[in-house]
Write a protein that holds these residues in place. Structure first.
Motif: not given
Length: 294
Positions: A235-243
């Motif tokens: 979920t942290c990876d998802e937050e990092v790369v979402k933009d």
């Protein structure tokens, strides 16, 4: 009055007959006042209870209390001696189980505390403050502002690690390796660690570790704790790369691949880092590249 309270309506003749029978049995005595009969009980409630008790003894145990205690079968479970013996055995078993649980919980807690303190001391002994004019120190305030993070976080170098790691519940510190890692985007590394801090992932890990102390005997709890760490990274990876664009995501994936080798010996239960084994790493990269851009 008694019959009325019980919801029964008896005729006067029926009531008179019932009272006469009680007089004949010696339960009541009667005196006549003019045309009215006055009925008075001849025994007290205590006498009545004693008579009923004796009636039970007479009917079942020939009027002997000794026969009642010695009778096999239905009342054997109520013997005072056997009752106390069963309670003593149960208490001993319960005490043994509680003692075993306490020994395991204390041993697990002591070991985890020892490992944490050893890890932190190792970092502190090799700690070097990051210069203010370094790339990482310059990027830190801008990344914090973009994430809306107001918590105070420190940067430091350490020769004891080979991969960036976030440590500390009350005084969070991002430790960076002394040796420069090739093909690593420092902005992405710091952002990833700050997102862990923003989401309070270290506190979540501390809570699950406490649950593992209490349930040290349950393997499902330890599996659950490991899964929480995995989902924390995903979920942290998802937050990092979402933009990020696809090219930027590939760059982030390369950063993970370049630092993950140095994170294998880091205690994941005490820290947040770019760690992961082969299967988990492949899963992280696949999910990260397919996150929908907001």
């Amino acid at each position: 009055m008694i019959f009325a309270q019980r919801g029964k309506e008896w005729k006067a003749q029926t009531i008179s007959t019932f009272l006469s029978q009680l007089v004949d049995k010696g339960a009541l005595e009667t005196t006549r006042h003019g045309r009215t009969n006055k009925y008075v009980p001849r025994i007290s409630p205590e006498d009545y209870k004693l008579r009923e008790t004796q009636h039970v003894l007479d009917g079942l145990y020939q009027g002997s209390v000794k026969n009642l205690i010695a009778a096999p079968g239905q009342f054997s479970g109520f013997f005072p001696e056997s009752f106390m013996q069963e309670q003593t055995i149960s208490a001993n078993v319960a005490l043994s189980l509680i003692s075993l649980w306490a020994i395991g919980a204390i041993g697990f807690a002591v070991w985890q505390t020892y490992c944490y303190r050893r890890f932190v001391k190792k970092l502190e002994h090799t700690r070097i403050t990051v210069p203010k004019n370094s790339e990482a120190a310059k990027q830190l305030p801008f990344i914090k502002e973009s994430l809306g993070l107001k918590s105070n976080v420190r940067l430091a170098y350490s020769s004891a690690i080979r991969s960036p790691v976030l440590v500390g519940l009350w005084k969070p510190t991002i430790y960076l390796p002394m040796e420069k890692i090739v093909n690593v985007d420092m902005d992405m590394v710091i952002r990833q660690e700050l997102i862990h801090l923003k989401r309070k992932d270290l506190w979540v890990k501390a809570f699950t570790l406490g649950a593992s102390v209490l349930h040290w005997f349950n393997p499902l709890v330890h599996i659950f704790r490991k899964d929480i760490h995995t989902w924390s990274e995903l979920t942290c990876d998802e937050e990092v790369v979402k933009d990020m664009s696809y090219a930027e995501r590939k760059r982030y994936g390369e950063t993970i691949l370049n630092v993950v080798a140095g994170s294998r010996n880091l205690p994941v239960q005490f820290s947040a880092n770019l760690s992961g084994d082969g299967k988990q790493l492949k899963r992280r990269l696949t999910i990260m590249l397919n996150v929908k851009k907001l």
